[in-house]
Write a protein that holds these residues in place. Structure first.
Motif, PDB file in Angstrom:
ATOM      1  N   LEU A  35       3.478  14.646  -3.509  1.00 42.05           N
ATOM      2  CA  LEU A  35       3.631  13.251  -3.076  1.00 42.05           C
ATOM      3  C   LEU A  35       5.099  12.854  -2.939  1.00 42.05           C
ATOM      4  N   LYS A  36       5.921  13.777  -2.464  1.00 37.54           N
ATOM      5  CA  LYS A  36       7.324  13.429  -2.232  1.00 37.54           C
ATOM      6  C   LYS A  36       7.480  12.594  -0.973  1.00 37.54           C
ATOM      7  N   GLU A  37       6.602  12.837  -0.002  1.00 41.97           N
ATOM      8  CA  GLU A  37       6.656  12.072   1.237  1.00 41.97           C
ATOM      9  C   GLU A  37       5.994  10.707   1.035  1.00 41.97           C
ATOM     10  N   LYS A  38       6.622   9.673   1.578  1.00 37.50           N
ATOM     11  CA  LYS A  38       6.138   8.309   1.381  1.00 37.50           C
ATOM     12  C   LYS A  38       4.747   8.121   1.973  1.00 37.50           C
ATOM     13  N   GLU A  39       4.471   8.768   3.106  1.00 42.95           N
ATOM     14  CA  GLU A  39       3.163   8.621   3.750  1.00 42.95           C
ATOM     15  C   GLU A  39       2.063   9.184   2.850  1.00 42.95           C
ATOM     16  N   ASN A  40       2.330  10.336   2.236  1.00 41.33           N
ATOM     17  CA  ASN A  40       1.336  10.929   1.340  1.00 41.33           C
ATOM     18  C   ASN A  40       1.131  10.086   0.091  1.00 41.33           C
ATOM     19  N   THR A  41       2.223   9.510  -0.407  1.00 40.20           N
ATOM     20  CA  THR A  41       2.124   8.649  -1.590  1.00 40.20           C
ATOM     21  C   THR A  41       1.281   7.416  -1.285  1.00 40.20           C
ATOM     22  N   LEU A  42       1.533   6.791  -0.150  1.00 38.61           N
ATOM     23  CA  LEU A  42       0.787   5.592   0.218  1.00 38.61           C
ATOM     24  C   LEU A  42      -0.695   5.908   0.414  1.00 38.61           C
ATOM     25  N   ALA A  43      -0.985   7.064   1.011  1.00 35.66           N
ATOM     26  CA  ALA A  43      -2.378   7.458   1.210  1.00 35.66           C
ATOM     27  C   ALA A  43      -3.084   7.646  -0.127  1.00 35.66           C
ATOM     28  N   ALA A  44      -2.373   8.208  -1.117  1.00 37.41           N
ATOM     29  CA  ALA A  44      -2.960   8.386  -2.445  1.00 37.41           C
ATOM     30  C   ALA A  44      -3.201   7.036  -3.124  1.00 37.41           C
ATOM     31  N   CYS A  45      -2.264   6.118  -2.976  1.00 36.23           N
ATOM     32  CA  CYS A  45      -2.416   4.786  -3.589  1.00 36.23           C
ATOM     33  C   CYS A  45      -3.595   4.026  -2.981  1.00 36.23           C
ATOM     34  N   ARG A  46      -3.783   4.183  -1.680  1.00 33.56           N
ATOM     35  CA  ARG A  46      -4.818   3.415  -0.994  1.00 33.56           C
ATOM     36  C   ARG A  46      -6.226   3.911  -1.288  1.00 33.56           C
ATOM     37  N   ARG A  47      -6.360   4.991  -2.014  1.00 33.28           N
ATOM     38  CA  ARG A  47      -7.697   5.395  -2.434  1.00 33.28           C
ATOM     39  C   ARG A  47      -8.292   4.396  -3.407  1.00 33.28           C
ATOM     40  N   CYS A  48      -7.445   3.741  -4.169  1.00 27.63           N
ATOM     41  CA  CYS A  48      -7.913   2.718  -5.122  1.00 27.63           C
ATOM     42  C   CYS A  48      -7.434   1.330  -4.728  1.00 27.63           C
ATOM     43  N   HIS A  49      -6.189   1.245  -4.235  1.00 28.09           N
ATOM     44  CA  HIS A  49      -5.615  -0.044  -3.824  1.00 28.09           C
ATOM     45  C   HIS A  49      -5.703  -0.116  -2.296  1.00 28.09           C
ATOM     46  N   PHE A  50      -6.842  -0.558  -1.814  1.00 30.74           N
ATOM     47  CA  PHE A  50      -7.150  -0.446  -0.389  1.00 30.74           C
ATOM     48  C   PHE A  50      -6.194  -1.215   0.502  1.00 30.74           C
ATOM     49  N   ASP A  51      -5.698  -2.346   0.019  1.00 30.02           N
ATOM     50  CA  ASP A  51      -4.824  -3.190   0.839  1.00 30.02           C
ATOM     51  C   ASP A  51      -3.360  -3.004   0.487  1.00 30.02           C
ATOM     52  N   ALA A  52      -2.998  -1.884  -0.093  1.00 32.24           N
ATOM     53  CA  ALA A  52      -1.621  -1.666  -0.530  1.00 32.24           C
ATOM     54  C   ALA A  52      -0.670  -1.636   0.662  1.00 32.24           C
ATOM     55  N   PRO A  53       0.409  -2.438   0.631  1.00 30.18           N
ATOM     56  CA  PRO A  53       1.394  -2.409   1.722  1.00 30.18           C
ATOM     57  C   PRO A  53       2.272  -1.162   1.612  1.00 30.18           C
ATOM     58  N   PRO A  54       3.056  -0.864   2.641  1.00 29.34           N
ATOM     59  CA  PRO A  54       3.923   0.326   2.589  1.00 29.34           C
ATOM     60  C   PRO A  54       4.877   0.349   1.407  1.00 29.34           C
ATOM     61  N   SER A  55       5.316  -0.832   0.960  1.00 34.45           N
ATOM     62  CA  SER A  55       6.242  -0.894  -0.175  1.00 34.45           C
ATOM     63  C   SER A  55       5.583  -0.426  -1.472  1.00 34.45           C
ATOM     64  N   PHE A  56       4.275  -0.335  -1.484  1.00 29.98           N
ATOM     65  CA  PHE A  56       3.544   0.108  -2.672  1.00 29.98           C
ATOM     66  C   PHE A  56       3.929   1.542  -3.042  1.00 29.98           C
ATOM     67  N   ALA A  57       4.318   2.325  -2.048  1.00 29.73           N
ATOM     68  CA  ALA A  57       4.678   3.722  -2.296  1.00 29.73           C
ATOM     69  C   ALA A  57       5.995   3.855  -3.042  1.00 29.73           C
ATOM     70  N   ASP A  58       6.762   2.766  -3.146  1.00 31.66           N
ATOM     71  CA  ASP A  58       8.043   2.801  -3.854  1.00 31.66           C
ATOM     72  C   ASP A  58       7.896   2.492  -5.340  1.00 31.66           C
ATOM     73  N   VAL A  59       6.685   2.172  -5.771  1.00 30.72           N
ATOM     74  CA  VAL A  59       6.460   1.900  -7.194  1.00 30.72           C
ATOM     75  C   VAL A  59       6.687   3.187  -7.993  1.00 30.72           C
ATOM     76  N   ILE A  60       7.427   3.068  -9.088  1.00 33.16           N
ATOM     77  CA  ILE A  60       7.768   4.243  -9.904  1.00 33.16           C
ATOM     78  C   ILE A  60       6.660   4.466 -10.931  1.00 33.16           C
ATOM     79  N   ILE A  61       5.963   5.578 -10.808  1.00 34.15           N
ATOM     80  CA  ILE A  61       4.918   5.960 -11.763  1.00 34.15           C
ATOM     81  C   ILE A  61       5.480   6.907 -12.813  1.00 34.15           C
TER      82      ILE A  61
END
Length: 348
Positions: free
Chosen positions: A261-287
C-alpha cells in the motif's frame, strides 16, 4: 467501518474526568479553609480558625492529584511515543509454530490436515533416486524443512490462495532471493510454511480468531508495524476487543498477495472497503507510526511530513507531562517537609 456500541475509550475518559474532578474538589476544600474568620460577638475582630487535623481524604487528594492530572492529560493528548511502550512482543500465533523434521501426532490429529494422507503433500519422499531425507547425507536433518519443501503442492487444494501468493510482494522477494542466491537483510523471503503450520494449523476458526492469529504472525517479521497497529484504533478494536467488524492486517494488505500500500491509489482502495465514502485525502491518514528511518523513507512525502508533526507533538506532550509531575511532586514534597519541621519545632 462501524462504530463500537459500548465505546470503551469514551467510558475510560469519563471515568478519568470524574476522578479528576473529585480529587480537585477534595484538594480545594482542604486548601480553601481560610486562615481567619470574622468573630460575630466582636465586630471588626478577627480570630484564627481552630486548628484541625488533615483528613485522610484530603491527604490522598493532595498527594495523588498531580498523578491523576498527568494521567488525564496523557489519556486526552495523542502521544505517538506510546507506541514504543506498548506491550506488543510479537509471538508466533497458534498453528504457526516453526516446522521441524518431527511431527507431534497428537497435535496433528486435531489439525485441519489430519484427514490428508502424508504422500498427498510429500509424495514418495525420494529425491534423485535417494530416500529423502537421506541418513547418509552430511546435512541430514540439519536443513530447514520450510526451505526445502515444494509449496507448489499446496496449489492442488488451495489454488486461489497460491495464485494470489504468486502475485504478491512475498513471492517477488522469493524470486529475488533465488536470483541473487542469498536472503535479503531482513531474512529469508516468506513462504507458505512461514505463516502456516501445515501439521498443526486448526480449522473452523472465527473471523476474529483468524484475524488475531494473522496479526501475530505478521508481527514476527514486522514488529514495528505490529506495535503501531496495536496502538491504532484498528488494532485496539480488533485484537484487544475482539470486534469482528474492525480491520485486521489482512483486510488492508491481503492474506496472500500481501500489498504494501505504498501507492496512494492502492491505499484509498483498501480504505474504501470499509469507509465507502472516503475522500482521496483519506489515504494520507497515518496508520503505522513509523519510528525507524528505513520505515519512514518508505512512506509517501505527505505521510513523512505528517509523521514529523506527530512525533513533535508526542515529544512536546511528554516534556509537558514530566514537567507537570516534577513541579507538583516537588511542591508536595516541600509542603510535607514544612509540616514535619513545624511538628518537630512544637516538640521542643
Amino acid at each position: 467501518m462501524g462504530t463500537l456500541q459500548t465505546r470503551p475509550s469514551t467510558m475510560r475518559y469519563e471515568r478519568a474526568e470524574t476522578i479528576f474532578r473529585l480529587l480537585s474538589r477534595l484538594s480545594r476544600s482542604h486548601a480553601s479553609r481560610g486562615n481567619a474568620y470574622q468573630d460575630a460577638s466582636r465586630p471588626g475582630s478577627v480570630k484564627p480558625w481552630p486548628k484541625q487535623k488533615q483528613t485522610p481524604a484530603a491527604t490522598i487528594a493532595h498527594l495523588f492529584f498531580p498523578l491523576f492530572a498527568a494521567f488525564c492529560i496523557v489519556m486526552l493528548v495523542p502521544a505517538p511515543f506510546q507506541c514504543a511502550w506498548a506491550k506488543t512482543t510479537p509471538q508466533a500465533a497458534p498453528g504457526t509454530a516453526a516446522s521441524t523434521w518431527f511431527v507431534e501426532m497428537n497435535r496433528f490429529s486435531n489439525a485441519a490436515h489430519t484427514a490428508v494422507k502424508c504422500e498427498e503433500c510429500h509424495g514418495t519422499m525420494t529425491e534423485e533416486g535417494k530416500k529423502h531425507p537421506d541418513p547418509e547425507a552430511p546435512g541430514y536433518l540439519k536443513q530447514d524443512p520450510k526451505r526445502t519443501f515444494d509449496y507448489k503442492n499446496c496449489e492442488k487444494c488451495h489454488k486461489k490462495a497460491y495464485e494470489r501468493y504468486t502475485k504478491g510482494a512475498h513471492a517477488e522477494a522469493l524470486a529475488k532471493e533465488k536470483k541473487d542466491g542469498k536472503a535479503s537483510e531482513t531474512g529469508p523471503a516468506p513462504v507458505c510454511g512461514d505463516c502456516h503450520a501445515a501439521h498443526y494449523a486448526p480449522s473452523h476458526l472465527s473471523r476474529t480468531e483468524t484475524g488475531i492469529n494473522a496479526a501475530e504472525t505478521c508481527g514476527t517479521c514486522h514488529p514495528n508495524q505490529m506495535r503501531s497497529y496495536l496502538a491504532n484504533y484498528h488494532g485496539k478494536a480488533a485484537v484487544n476487543l475482539d470486534y469482528e467488524k474492525a480491520a485486521f492486517c489482512t483486510d488492508c494488505h491481503g492474506a496472500h498477495d500481501c500489498r504494501s500500500l505504498k501507492e496512494k491509489e492502492n491505499t484509498l482502495a483498501a480504505c474504501r472497503r470499509c469507509h465507502f465514502d472516503a475522500p482521496p485525502s483519506f489515504a494520507d491518514v497515518i496508520i503505522h507510526d513509523a519510528t525507524a528511518a528505513a520505515d519512514v523513507q518508505e512512506k509517501s512525502e505527505t505521510k513523512q511530513k505528517g509523521l514529523k508533526v506527530v512525533h513533535m507533538l508526542g515529544w512536546i506532550s511528554l516534556v509537558f507531562v514530566v514537567t507537570l509531575l516534577v513541579f507538583f511532586y516537588s511542591h508536595s514534597s516541600l509542603l510535607l517537609l514544612r509540616k514535619i519541621h513545624e511538628k518537630l519545632r512544637k516538640r521542643k
